[in-house]
Design a protein around this motif. Structure first.
Motif, PDB file in Angstrom:
ATOM      1  N   GLU A 266     -20.773 -21.151 -26.205  1.00  0.00           N
ATOM      2  CA  GLU A 266     -20.310 -19.775 -26.358  1.00  0.00           C
ATOM      3  C   GLU A 266     -21.468 -18.857 -26.734  1.00  0.00           C
ATOM      4  OE1 GLU A 266     -17.730 -18.980 -29.658  1.00  0.00           O
ATOM      5  OE2 GLU A 266     -18.670 -20.483 -30.925  1.00  0.00           O
ATOM      6  N   SER A 268     -21.878 -15.818 -28.914  1.00  0.00           N
ATOM      7  CA  SER A 268     -21.247 -14.953 -29.917  1.00  0.00           C
ATOM      8  C   SER A 268     -22.178 -14.729 -31.104  1.00  0.00           C
ATOM      9  CB  SER A 268     -19.924 -15.569 -30.392  1.00  0.00           C
ATOM     10  OG  SER A 268     -20.136 -16.843 -30.980  1.00  0.00           O
ATOM     11  N   GLU A 269     -23.449 -14.512 -30.798  1.00  0.00           N
ATOM     12  CA  GLU A 269     -24.463 -14.272 -31.822  1.00  0.00           C
ATOM     13  C   GLU A 269     -24.596 -12.767 -32.057  1.00  0.00           C
ATOM     14  OE1 GLU A 269     -27.802 -15.637 -34.333  1.00  0.00           O
ATOM     15  OE2 GLU A 269     -25.993 -16.526 -33.494  1.00  0.00           O
ATOM     16  N   THR A 649     -18.963 -28.278 -40.743  1.00  0.00           N
ATOM     17  CA  THR A 649     -18.565 -27.657 -39.490  1.00  0.00           C
ATOM     18  C   THR A 649     -17.044 -27.606 -39.385  1.00  0.00           C
ATOM     19  OG1 THR A 649     -18.548 -29.752 -38.270  1.00  0.00           O
ATOM     20  CG2 THR A 649     -20.628 -28.493 -38.295  1.00  0.00           C
ATOM     21  N   THR A 660     -17.480 -26.035 -31.753  1.00  0.00           N
ATOM     22  CA  THR A 660     -17.777 -26.424 -33.126  1.00  0.00           C
ATOM     23  C   THR A 660     -18.748 -25.411 -33.724  1.00  0.00           C
ATOM     24  OG1 THR A 660     -17.468 -28.755 -32.578  1.00  0.00           O
ATOM     25  CG2 THR A 660     -18.657 -28.256 -34.607  1.00  0.00           C
ATOM     26  N   ARG A 661     -18.453 -24.987 -34.958  1.00  0.00           N
ATOM     27  CA  ARG A 661     -19.273 -23.977 -35.623  1.00  0.00           C
ATOM     28  C   ARG A 661     -19.558 -24.393 -37.062  1.00  0.00           C
ATOM     29  NH1 ARG A 661     -14.882 -19.839 -33.888  1.00  0.00           N
ATOM     30  NH2 ARG A 661     -15.467 -19.321 -31.751  1.00  0.00           N
ATOM     31  N   THR A 665     -21.335 -18.504 -43.558  1.00  0.00           N
ATOM     32  CA  THR A 665     -22.293 -17.703 -42.816  1.00  0.00           C
ATOM     33  C   THR A 665     -23.707 -18.113 -43.199  1.00  0.00           C
ATOM     34  OG1 THR A 665     -22.262 -15.972 -44.512  1.00  0.00           O
ATOM     35  CG2 THR A 665     -20.742 -15.716 -42.662  1.00  0.00           C
ATOM     36  N   GLU A 676     -23.835 -11.387 -39.804  1.00  0.00           N
ATOM     37  CA  GLU A 676     -22.933 -12.447 -39.388  1.00  0.00           C
ATOM     38  C   GLU A 676     -21.739 -12.495 -40.328  1.00  0.00           C
ATOM     39  OE1 GLU A 676     -23.520 -16.950 -37.848  1.00  0.00           O
ATOM     40  OE2 GLU A 676     -24.096 -16.605 -39.922  1.00  0.00           O
ATOM     41  N   ARG A 680     -14.424 -15.449 -36.650  1.00  0.00           N
ATOM     42  CA  ARG A 680     -14.875 -15.594 -35.270  1.00  0.00           C
ATOM     43  C   ARG A 680     -13.652 -15.759 -34.372  1.00  0.00           C
ATOM     44  NH1 ARG A 680     -20.232 -17.616 -35.794  1.00  0.00           N
ATOM     45  NH2 ARG A 680     -20.504 -17.491 -33.538  1.00  0.00           N
ATOM     46  N   GLY A 708     -11.897 -18.288 -39.505  1.00  0.00           N
ATOM     47  CA  GLY A 708     -13.142 -18.963 -39.864  1.00  0.00           C
ATOM     48  C   GLY A 708     -12.872 -19.883 -41.036  1.00  0.00           C
TER      49      GLY A 708
END
Length: 875
Positions: A266, A268-269, A649, A660-661, A665, A676, A680, A708
């Protein structure tokens, strides 16, 4: 060195002014384009923003001039497509993105041209991980984006999807040349400014390829294009200047793919600084939670079309009772017209967002009328006839069998009645519920809505009064098929003494135990591993000084929670198949934000909150239906789910995959131009899972797209329910985004164990979509006894069905599936009907390879997260 130049105009169909205002400008712009192309042979080509809806919008006002537009499209001087509208990717489904591109391709062809085979997505607010794979399904191998990678030191890169599909992508602020450079046109310094800009672009590419975009929001066609191109040729005589469509730039980049930077997943930065010499655009995170009711209505429409209407039309055709597909195509168009990024994102004027519900309602009305037609086609006897036995046919539109609790509504008339109990005068219809073998099924009578006036004909003004019974029962339904059950009147009272174990504030089944605390929060114990998740469904409220694009809390903010708020707990129902509680409480929050001091008010608004909490006999989760009477302004309300699950994560669902994130932050990004944030995108599914597989997931089917996981002691999943604000770009004051109304939410809280797969969460989400099809028929001599049948079944539980439909050419049937796991796998699709032939196709439903049909089965192999489309034909 090759320089690829485009002149375009980025056309927001509606934004700070409504559609009709922008359309006036659109007509002027396209009339000007026609004039330039007719009078200036040196003006070679114009790219029409990657959208085809502008053609329809123009032709409705200028039908005669539309023919001139078509002639230039046929000649290739106007490039159209590939989209119908330029959507947001995080807020719409994967199937709607495919439909959007499909309609765009078709419309381009109807206007005499070939659709642009380039992923023109310059202003979309971030990008899903699977977009390269979707683009490749349409023969698109390159793309242009403006957001999602923060600031970069490169202009071109190789972007790959989770399945490995690659897309040769260019990034940059599409309006930078006009905004920063073209304002100097005609001055002595402009040639040097132009030279420096191109040299900067050259320095940012590992490949000898430069991309120059002469584009911005709603700009007229630039008549100076031939002069600018000649100026570039004079300054860079050894550079080939290419005034062509961008698909040719992709072919050039292919030659140099090995030296380009690699990016996966993805995009999404956020952006780190606005001062970067070749800055990209900001991501605008919090559109995900702006105007929640629009998101909810959009998801409801998508669910109706994808999981009911599309398979319903296919099943009707297989049964030899086809319905008119053009109605459904029209419904899709109404829906897609709400998918432009400035529309569905909720960052436009009140006038724009006030008009969007009408389009949603058109799509809903068409889908509901098709459902009536389908139901009529399945009945053998009118419901207002004399017969008293009923057949209830329940459909399963998953490609896997289900054995779960179903809830159906049956409008009854003419049944025998008996007392509900020994001392009660209230009577009700007594009946037995029988399966396909004539065996009794335990059921639970949820409620009776008495004396309801209902239509008894879909084509005439015929009405009658019925008592509508809501009945829940557990039953098995075969894959992509149906099972019918018989309702038989009974003179004596029918009762089922066995009930689920429960108390005043608790209930349990063999899998989980639910306990409700005095403050209304939930404790959920997973009996499979003994793990308890405490204080679930807490609420946290903050102030809001943001707008449709961004959330921001005021400096003097504070958090209001429900931790000390008493709740009233009621047991609504306890029976053989489920237990239902009602929990009510009042959360007191500041009424508003003072517009001068930006302090939250001392006066309090009382948010009346009702939770209907259901635990089924056979389910390892609980489902919550929440209603909130929002009487406060300028605030954000979040649902808090402490998991206490270790690990740094979490996962979130996205179109055709999960991502996976990291939790929390990155502190290094706190001072960025766009800091950030925890919140999300998600597709309604988010969760935290430990290394051994234990964990907790949140699953919703409508409206909730922002979440998140906090880096706190409890590893809390935080889901944004809604935001209220009055600040909108170029608007003095907005009222609709304050959401002064009753808001509803529905979601499940799911304890996970080691073998809980993402595919299982998708199936659970499917059950929350309120699109289960039931057809009630009266018994006649022609009515068969209760039956069950399947049309096809997918063997592998990790292979998720995305869509089943009739093909766009009405010459076959389409099954779209994807591997909902990160492991390569294979599966069979086995049909319960004779199949003449089958093909694997691209996303335009054009055959790619023929599949071997063996005993009415086809075999497929899948890379991780791979999407596949199958077209099959009956003899």
């Amino acid at each position: 060195m090759k320089l690829f130049y485009i002149n375009s105009t980025h056309w927001d169909r509606e934004w700070y002014v409504p559609f009709q205002h922008f359309r006036y400008n659109l007509v002027e712009t396209l009339n000007g384009l026609i004039d330039i192309l007719e009078t200036d042979p040196e003006y070679k080509i114009f790219t029409l923003d990657g959208q085809t809806i502008v053609l329809e919008d123009y032709a409705e006002i200028e039908p005669e001039k539309a023919e001139k537009l078509k002639s230039f499209i046929r000649e290739g001087r106007i490039v159209v497509g590939p989209w119908y509208v330029m959507p947001d990717e995080f807020l719409v489904s994967g199937e709607s993105l495919i439909k959007n591109l499909s309609v765009g391709h078709k419309l381009a062809g109807e206007w005499g041209g070939k659709p642009l085979k380039y992923g023109y997505a310059n202003d979309i607010f971030g990008h899903i991980a699977q977009l390269p794979q979707i683009f490749k399904g349409f023969g698109i191998e390159g793309a242009y984006i403006g957001r999602g990678l923060g600031n970069t030191e490169f202009n071109h890169f190789v972007w790959s999807s989770p399945d490995g599909t690659e897309c040769l992508t260019s990034i940059g602020f599409y309006g930078a040349f006009i905004v920063g450079k073209m304002k100097h046109y005609g001055t002595e310094e402009f040639p040097q400014i132009l030279r420096e800009w191109i040299e900067l672009s050259m320095s940012r590419s590992e490949a000898p390829v430069v991309f120059l975009s002469n584009t911005n929001d709603h700009t007229p066609v630039d008549r100076r294009t031939p002069e600018i191109l000649n100026m570039i040729r004079e300054q860079f005589p050894e550079t080939e200047v290419c005034d062509v469509d961008l698909s040719e730039m992709v072919e050039e980049l292919k030659k140099h793919k090995s030296v380009l930077p690699k990016v996966s997943g993805e995009l999404s930065e956020p952006r780190d600084t606005a001062e970067h010499p070749a800055r990209n655009l900001t991501l605008l995170y919090h559109c995900l939670s702006a105007h929640y009711p629009l998101k909810q209505q959009n998801d409801r429409c998508q669910n109706l079309l994808e999981t009911r209407a599309e398979p319903m039309l296919a099943l009707a055709a297989l049964d030899g009772k086809p319905l008119n597909r053009r109605f459904l195509d029209t419904a899709w168009k109404w829906l897609l017209q709400n998918h432009p990024h400035d529309s569905i994102c909720g960052c436009s004027s009140d006038r724009v967002h006030g008009q969007m519900p009408y389009r949603f309602e058109q799509a809903e009305d068409i889908a509901n009328r098709l459902y009536e037609a389908f139901s009529d086609g399945q009945r053998t006897v009118s419901l207002d006839g004399d017969k008293t036995d009923y057949i209830v046919k329940v459909y399963n539109t998953l490609a896997h069998p289900v054995n779960k609790t179903h809830t159906v509504k049956v409008a009854m008339k003419g049944f025998s009645t008996a007392r509900r109990g020994y001392a009660m005068k209230e009577s009700h219809n007594n009946f037995r519920l029988l399966d396909q073998k004539g065996r009794d099924i335990e059921y639970q009578l949820d409620r009776i809505d008495r004396s309801r006036l209902l239509r008894t004909s879909s084509v005439a003004q015929k009405f009658d009064t019925f008592d509508v019974y809501t009945v829940s029962f557990k039953a098995a339904i075969p894959a992509m098929g149906c099972a019918s059950f018989r309702i038989v009147p009974e003179e004596s009272r029918v009762a089922f003494p066995e009930k689920m174990p429960c108390g005043e504030n608790w209930a349990e089944n063999d899998l989980v135990r639910l306990e409700i605390s005095p403050n209304g929060r939930l404790n959920l114990t997973d009996k499979r591993n003994g793990r308890t998740y405490k204080n679930l469904c807490g609420l946290a409220d903050n102030g809001e000084v943001g707008d449709g694009w961004r959330h921001e809390s005021p400096m003097n903010d504070f958090t209001v929670t429900d931790i000390g708020t008493p709740a009233e707990i009621s047991l609504l129902s306890n029976g053989a198949v489920k237990t239902v509680f009602k929990v009510t409480k009042v959360l007191k929050v500041p009424q508003y934000l003072d517009s001068k001091t930006l302090d939250r008010s001392d006066g309090k608004a009382e948010l009346a909150i009702t939770n209907i909490i259901t635990i089924n006999r056979d389910s390892a989760f609980v489902t919550v239906e929440t209603e909130i009477d929002n009487t406060a302004r300028d605030h954000r309300l979040k649902l808090m789910l402490p998991t206490n699950v270790e690990g740094n994560t979490y996962f979130a669902g996205q179109a055709f995959c999960k991502v996976t994130r990291p939790v929390g932050t990155d502190p290094k990004k706190a001072s960025w131009d766009e800091p950030e944030c925890v919140e999300r995108n998600m597709n309604g599914i988010v969760g935290k899972q430990s290394a051994n597989g234990d964990g907790l997931a949140f699953v919703s089917a409508e409206g909730l797209h922002e979440a998140g996981v906090l880096n706190d002691a409890d590893s809390t999943v935080a889901v944004t329910l809604y935001r209220c604000f009055d600040r909108v770009f170029m608007q003095t004051e907005s009222h609709l985004p304050q959401l002064q109304r009753r808001l509803t939410f529905k979601y499940s809280i799911v304890p996970m164990v080691a073998d809980t797969s993402y595919a299982e969460l998708l199936k659970l989400q499917h059950g929350l979509k309120n699109t289960e099809m039931t057809v009630v028929d009266k018994v006649s001599a022609d009515t068969p006894t209760a039956t069950a049948r399947s049309y096809f079944e997918i063997e592998n539980p990790d292979i998720a069905l995305s869509l089943f439909k009739t093909s766009d050419d009405d010459d076959g049937y389409i099954i779209r599936v994807f591997n909902a796991s990160d492991k390569a796998t294979e599966s069979k699709i086995t049909f319960a009907l004779d199949i003449e032939k089958a093909y694997e196709t691209d996303l335009l439903e054009c055959p790619v390879s023929q599949l071997a049909v063996c005993e009415n089965s086809v075999s497929l192999t899948f890379k991780p997260w791979e999407i596949k489309t199958v077209k099959f034909f009956k003899p």
